[in-house]
Scaffold this active site. Sequence first.
Site, PDB file in Angstrom:
ATOM      1  N   GLU A 281       0.836  -1.203   0.000  1.00  0.00           N
ATOM      2  CA  GLU A 281       0.000   0.000   0.000  1.00  0.00           C
ATOM      3  C   GLU A 281       0.869   1.250   0.000  1.00  0.00           C
ATOM      4  O   GLU A 281       0.537   2.261  -0.638  1.00  0.00           O
ATOM      5  CB  GLU A 281      -0.918  -0.005   1.220  1.00  0.00           C
ATOM      6  CG  GLU A 281      -1.988  -1.080   1.185  1.00  0.00           C
ATOM      7  CD  GLU A 281      -2.940  -0.906   0.018  1.00  0.00           C
ATOM      8  OE1 GLU A 281      -3.390   0.225  -0.234  1.00  0.00           O
ATOM      9  OE2 GLU A 281      -3.228  -1.913  -0.656  1.00  0.00           O
ATOM     10  N   TRP A 284       2.001   1.609  -3.442  1.00  0.00           N
ATOM     11  CA  TRP A 284       0.918   2.114  -4.298  1.00  0.00           C
ATOM     12  C   TRP A 284       0.884   3.642  -4.256  1.00  0.00           C
ATOM     13  O   TRP A 284       0.652   4.293  -5.273  1.00  0.00           O
ATOM     14  CB  TRP A 284      -0.434   1.542  -3.851  1.00  0.00           C
ATOM     15  CG  TRP A 284      -1.579   2.081  -4.668  1.00  0.00           C
ATOM     16  CD1 TRP A 284      -2.380   3.132  -4.359  1.00  0.00           C
ATOM     17  CD2 TRP A 284      -2.011   1.616  -5.958  1.00  0.00           C
ATOM     18  NE1 TRP A 284      -3.295   3.351  -5.362  1.00  0.00           N
ATOM     19  CE2 TRP A 284      -3.088   2.431  -6.351  1.00  0.00           C
ATOM     20  CE3 TRP A 284      -1.594   0.579  -6.799  1.00  0.00           C
ATOM     21  CZ2 TRP A 284      -3.754   2.260  -7.556  1.00  0.00           C
ATOM     22  CZ3 TRP A 284      -2.265   0.410  -8.006  1.00  0.00           C
ATOM     23  CH2 TRP A 284      -3.329   1.238  -8.374  1.00  0.00           C
ATOM     24  N   TRP A 312     -20.682  10.668 -20.786  1.00  0.00           N
ATOM     25  CA  TRP A 312     -21.081  10.955 -19.413  1.00  0.00           C
ATOM     26  C   TRP A 312     -22.413  11.703 -19.375  1.00  0.00           C
ATOM     27  O   TRP A 312     -22.772  12.440 -20.302  1.00  0.00           O
ATOM     28  CB  TRP A 312     -20.023  11.811 -18.716  1.00  0.00           C
ATOM     29  CG  TRP A 312     -18.667  11.206 -18.619  1.00  0.00           C
ATOM     30  CD1 TRP A 312     -17.544  11.611 -19.279  1.00  0.00           C
ATOM     31  CD2 TRP A 312     -18.273  10.085 -17.825  1.00  0.00           C
ATOM     32  NE1 TRP A 312     -16.473  10.828 -18.940  1.00  0.00           N
ATOM     33  CE2 TRP A 312     -16.880   9.870 -18.050  1.00  0.00           C
ATOM     34  CE3 TRP A 312     -18.947   9.232 -16.948  1.00  0.00           C
ATOM     35  CZ2 TRP A 312     -16.171   8.861 -17.427  1.00  0.00           C
ATOM     36  CZ3 TRP A 312     -18.229   8.223 -16.327  1.00  0.00           C
ATOM     37  CH2 TRP A 312     -16.871   8.039 -16.560  1.00  0.00           C
ATOM     38  N   ASN A 347     -10.883   2.773   2.707  1.00  0.00           N
ATOM     39  CA  ASN A 347     -10.484   2.628   1.307  1.00  0.00           C
ATOM     40  C   ASN A 347     -11.401   1.693   0.520  1.00  0.00           C
ATOM     41  O   ASN A 347     -11.718   1.954  -0.648  1.00  0.00           O
ATOM     42  CB  ASN A 347      -9.039   2.130   1.216  1.00  0.00           C
ATOM     43  CG  ASN A 347      -8.531   2.138  -0.211  1.00  0.00           C
ATOM     44  OD1 ASN A 347      -8.467   3.183  -0.836  1.00  0.00           O
ATOM     45  ND2 ASN A 347      -8.203   0.966  -0.734  1.00  0.00           N
ATOM     46  N   TRP A 365     -15.897  11.060 -13.590  1.00  0.00           N
ATOM     47  CA  TRP A 365     -15.049  10.793 -12.429  1.00  0.00           C
ATOM     48  C   TRP A 365     -14.461  12.083 -11.856  1.00  0.00           C
ATOM     49  O   TRP A 365     -14.177  12.173 -10.655  1.00  0.00           O
ATOM     50  CB  TRP A 365     -13.939   9.814 -12.769  1.00  0.00           C
ATOM     51  CG  TRP A 365     -13.025  10.230 -13.899  1.00  0.00           C
ATOM     52  CD1 TRP A 365     -13.181   9.940 -15.221  1.00  0.00           C
ATOM     53  CD2 TRP A 365     -11.821  10.995 -13.798  1.00  0.00           C
ATOM     54  NE1 TRP A 365     -12.151  10.487 -15.957  1.00  0.00           N
ATOM     55  CE2 TRP A 365     -11.301  11.138 -15.103  1.00  0.00           C
ATOM     56  CE3 TRP A 365     -11.124  11.571 -12.734  1.00  0.00           C
ATOM     57  CZ2 TRP A 365     -10.124  11.838 -15.391  1.00  0.00           C
ATOM     58  CZ3 TRP A 365      -9.955  12.279 -12.997  1.00  0.00           C
ATOM     59  CH2 TRP A 365      -9.472  12.400 -14.312  1.00  0.00           C
ATOM     60  N   TRP A 388      -9.061   7.776  -8.685  1.00  0.00           N
ATOM     61  CA  TRP A 388     -10.308   7.993  -9.412  1.00  0.00           C
ATOM     62  C   TRP A 388     -10.198   7.480 -10.848  1.00  0.00           C
ATOM     63  O   TRP A 388     -11.132   6.879 -11.384  1.00  0.00           O
ATOM     64  CB  TRP A 388     -10.703   9.472  -9.384  1.00  0.00           C
ATOM     65  CG  TRP A 388     -11.500   9.787  -8.155  1.00  0.00           C
ATOM     66  CD1 TRP A 388     -11.043  10.305  -6.980  1.00  0.00           C
ATOM     67  CD2 TRP A 388     -12.897   9.548  -7.968  1.00  0.00           C
ATOM     68  NE1 TRP A 388     -12.071  10.403  -6.069  1.00  0.00           N
ATOM     69  CE2 TRP A 388     -13.220   9.959  -6.648  1.00  0.00           C
ATOM     70  CE3 TRP A 388     -13.909   9.045  -8.770  1.00  0.00           C
ATOM     71  CZ2 TRP A 388     -14.511   9.870  -6.134  1.00  0.00           C
ATOM     72  CZ3 TRP A 388     -15.204   8.957  -8.258  1.00  0.00           C
ATOM     73  CH2 TRP A 388     -15.493   9.365  -6.952  1.00  0.00           C
TER      74      TRP A 388
END
Length: 487
Positions: A281, A284, A312, A347, A365, A388
């Site tokens: 993590e 990441w 969208w 998360n 998004w 996102w």
Amino acid sequence: MPETNCAIVWFRHDLRLSDNPAFAHAAAEHDQVLAVYCLDEDTAGAWRPGGASRWWLHHSLADLAATLSGKGVPLVLRRGPATRVIPELAETAGATAVYWNRRYYAWGIEADKAIKQALGDAGIVAESFNGTLLREPWETRTGSGDPYKVFTPFWRAYQAAGAPPEPRRRPARVTGLADPPASDRLDDWNLLPTRPDWAGGLRQTWSPGEETARRRLHAFVDSRLHAYARDRNRPDLDATSGLSPHLHFGEIGPRQVWHAVLAHEQANDGRTKGSETFLKELVWREFSHNLLFHFPGIFEVPIDRRFADFPWREDDEALAAWQGGRTGYPIVDAGMRQLWETGWMHNRVRMVVASFLIKHLLLPWQRGEAWFWDTLVDADHGNNAASWQWVAGCGADAAPYFRIFNPMTQGEKFDPDGAYVRKWVPELKELPTKWIHAPWTATPQTLEDAGVRLGETYPHPIVDHMAARARALDAFEQIKRDPSGGR
């Protein structure tokens, strides 16, 4: 002011003294040190700190100022474009050098280059350091020299490179500038909300500052790291580190976190599944900042350019329902209410609510990214944008767009007793667990016994799951048929 052997340390996303390369260098090489923080909302534009971040920043700066004062170093606060403020302060203080720890987003990099040029032209040394990441973004590349777009090989490359440098201790001795320039008053920046004061939940949940971050890290490593791999996806459990806002504001550095985990491993049974998952993590986060550096438009422009033409929808009513936790899907509403109350969201639930906005509601998004930016205390430049895009299917190593989270099954799997929903959606707290994640499926008598009146005390779902899923997949088919798109 007469010239002295004085260095300015310009604090940014590094509001700590331990393992702060810029501060350590200034203390070691100069007779006097002046600490500076510049609130530069002009350069950041739309990405200036959001409301929750401003609350945290106020308290973090107060903590930093107190810590520096204890060492006899003043913290000078100034507001305005850093390209003007920093060179002016250097001249006023008679500084011979200015040091800072690097930023990795486009407008920050551009501003830093301009400031280095201005300082150099004035005969003032300007030097930057890595105080934010385990490694620099340009240090980890594929065999062909390109930036990584897939996490797993990126993680392998980080492992192969070995442990990052050990964190530095805070300087034992440092001398502050005897006659510092005038400083703004922190209270005059109005970073805290007043009318209305919506920060009560933040005050109850968080305590910003370097010492709090250190204690939180060691409490996590000592008590929850061993079970992290097993429990990290459970929002009903206190199983995560809670370090993300401290890392974002630099109250603790990633090297400190990494080596605390290594020390725990060495003192116990070596590498465990929990410690490896947690280090992943942390990497990441590095991966996200690498993307931020190599793809500077990541805040607004999809890495997968096919999504630039995605069909969208625009629906302000649906967006407001999502923001306010009134979608009629309990796990989504719980997450959005937790976010509003505490400035943070688990998360796993972040992925669920993001998928719901993008795929169930078919909203861009970027709308969710902007809302998170304003409401999260850990609204990190790299993590927010990259994550996102990951959920939307348009980023690097992205989840396929056709992976659409079912909010009912996500709730049943990761909040099996409904404790998370009951905490944040109290109007459903009396509902039996069997129906807690899909209250509209309960019998009328069950709802009545639980005091739930759909459409009154709790909303009906604003969209049907299966119909929304079909609509999202159809929209994705439209861009798949566009031969001009692709990576």
